[in-house]
Scaffold this active site. Structure first.
Site, mmCIF file in Angstrom:
data_model
loop_
_atom_site.group_PDB
_atom_site.id
_atom_site.type_symbol
_atom_site.label_atom_id
_atom_site.label_comp_id
_atom_site.label_asym_id
_atom_site.label_seq_id
_atom_site.Cartn_x
_atom_site.Cartn_y
_atom_site.Cartn_z
ATOM 1 C CB THR A 105 70.858 47.775 7.947
ATOM 2 O OG1 THR A 105 71.756 47.037 8.766
ATOM 3 C CG2 THR A 105 71.397 47.761 6.527
ATOM 4 C CG HIS A 121 77.677 40.179 6.581
ATOM 5 N ND1 HIS A 121 78.591 39.470 5.827
ATOM 6 C CD2 HIS A 121 76.675 39.317 6.849
ATOM 7 C CE1 HIS A 121 78.153 38.232 5.675
ATOM 8 N NE2 HIS A 121 76.985 38.115 6.279
ATOM 9 C CG ASP A 148 62.216 43.585 13.642
ATOM 10 O OD1 ASP A 148 63.429 43.623 13.907
ATOM 11 O OD2 ASP A 148 61.356 43.451 14.527
ATOM 12 N N GLY A 151 72.484 33.143 15.733
ATOM 13 C CA GLY A 151 71.247 33.126 16.528
ATOM 14 C C GLY A 151 70.790 31.721 16.887
ATOM 15 C CE1 TYR A 152 66.606 31.831 20.540
ATOM 16 C CE2 TYR A 152 66.644 33.618 18.929
ATOM 17 C CZ TYR A 152 66.475 33.179 20.223
ATOM 18 O OH TYR A 152 66.175 34.086 21.213
ATOM 19 C CE LYS A 170 69.443 31.167 7.983
ATOM 20 N NZ LYS A 170 70.114 31.931 9.036
ATOM 21 N NE ARG A 224 67.647 38.088 7.763
ATOM 22 C CZ ARG A 224 67.881 37.060 8.561
ATOM 23 N NH1 ARG A 224 68.392 35.946 8.078
ATOM 24 N NH2 ARG A 224 67.614 37.122 9.842
HETATM 25 P P1 IMP Z 1 67.091 40.726 12.910
HETATM 26 O O1 IMP Z 1 65.813 41.510 12.933
HETATM 27 O O2 IMP Z 1 67.391 40.166 11.535
HETATM 28 O O3 IMP Z 1 68.245 41.484 13.508
HETATM 29 O O4 IMP Z 1 66.842 39.424 13.848
HETATM 30 C C1 IMP Z 1 66.562 39.544 15.235
HETATM 31 C C2 IMP Z 1 66.973 38.283 15.971
HETATM 32 O O5 IMP Z 1 66.153 37.171 15.563
HETATM 33 C C3 IMP Z 1 68.394 37.810 15.744
HETATM 34 O O6 IMP Z 1 69.303 38.475 16.593
HETATM 35 C C4 IMP Z 1 68.293 36.316 16.067
HETATM 36 O O7 IMP Z 1 68.304 36.086 17.453
HETATM 37 C C5 IMP Z 1 66.915 35.965 15.538
HETATM 38 N N1 IMP Z 1 67.010 35.526 14.112
HETATM 39 C C6 IMP Z 1 66.516 36.189 13.033
HETATM 40 N N2 IMP Z 1 66.799 35.531 11.900
HETATM 41 C C7 IMP Z 1 67.485 34.424 12.265
HETATM 42 C C8 IMP Z 1 68.062 33.342 11.519
HETATM 43 O O8 IMP Z 1 68.025 33.263 10.272
HETATM 44 N N3 IMP Z 1 68.677 32.391 12.258
HETATM 45 C C9 IMP Z 1 68.763 32.441 13.600
HETATM 46 N N4 IMP Z 1 68.270 33.425 14.336
HETATM 47 C C10 IMP Z 1 67.621 34.421 13.680
#
Ligand code: IMP
Length: 192
Positions: free
Chosen positions: A8, A12, A69, A149-150, A171, A177
């Site tokens: 990454t 942050h 991911d 995000g969501y 959370k 995660r």
């Molecule tokens: P990333 O792989 O962690 O960058 O997540 C990809 C996408 O999944 C993010 O841009 C969000 O749209 C969604 N997402 C992943 N984790 C979360 C979360 O903990 N809360 C809300 N949306 C999430």
């Protein structure tokens, strides 16, 4: 202390994960190992995208590393938004538009959903995969100001508050995660 590359450039995110893993390893970013390229995420599954990133770094730079991911999976929408979670409504990565599109497609269907994180670790030539899931359902209305995000429309199982109504600490006790990274932490303990 040995270093481990986290695929990454998000400072942050690095700080958050360094905090989970503690001081048994020192995490370094892609830039710190000299990787300035955008790594493609060409696959249809979250697991495959995490693996392709870790493998790219191993093959190109020969450094121990891990990639993650994540995404939101809604079985009633055949697994969407899934790998396209960030860009569901278009390349602008607009969270509000993504949520609106979920609502539009999900109306009248089963609202069960889960978040998933997959981490691929490539260490001393071996490949290891860690997964974390958070089950819940989608609400037709946003609640809460925290998170990203969501989060405002995701009600985790057993809770009466959305992810966006929780503090980061709360959370982090139940999130996909955190579950995946705690598995990575347990694996690294004593091995690295
Ligand atoms: P990333 O792989 O962690 O960058 O997540 C990809 C996408 O999944 C993010 O841009 C969000 O749209 C969604 N997402 C992943 N984790 C979360 C979360 O903990 N809360 C809300 N949306 C999430």
């Amino acid at each position: 202390m040995r270093t481990l590359c986290f695929a990454t450039n998000n400072a942050h995110k690095l700080k958050e994960i360094q905090n989970i893993l503690g001081d048994q390893v020192k995490l370094v970013t892609l830039e710190e190992i000299g990787c300035f390229e955008e790594i493609d995420e060409p696959f249809d599954t979250i697991a495959a995208n995490s693996e392709v990133k870790a493998r790219f770094i191993w093959e190109r730079f020969k450094v121990n590393n891990f990639a993650d991911d994540s995404g939101l999976v809604i079985p009633a929408l055949d697994g969407e938004p899934g790998v396209r979670s960030a860009r569901y409504a278009g390349p602008e990565r607009d969270n509000k538009a993504n949520i609106r599109l979920v609502w539009e497609r999900l109306r009248g269907l089963d609202t069960s959903a889960y978040f998933v994180t997959v981490i691929t670790l490539i260490m001393d030539g071996g490949t290891y995969v860690f997964e974390g899931k958070a089950q819940g359902r989608i609400l037709f209305g946003e609640r809460g100001e925290n998170g990203f995000g969501y989060d405002p429309v995701f009600l985790p199982e057993g809770s009466d508050r959305t992810f966006a109504e929780m503090s980061l600490d709360e959370k982090s006790k139940i999130s996909h995660r955190a579950k995946a990274f705690n598995k990575l932490k347990a694996f690294l303990q004593g091995r690295y």
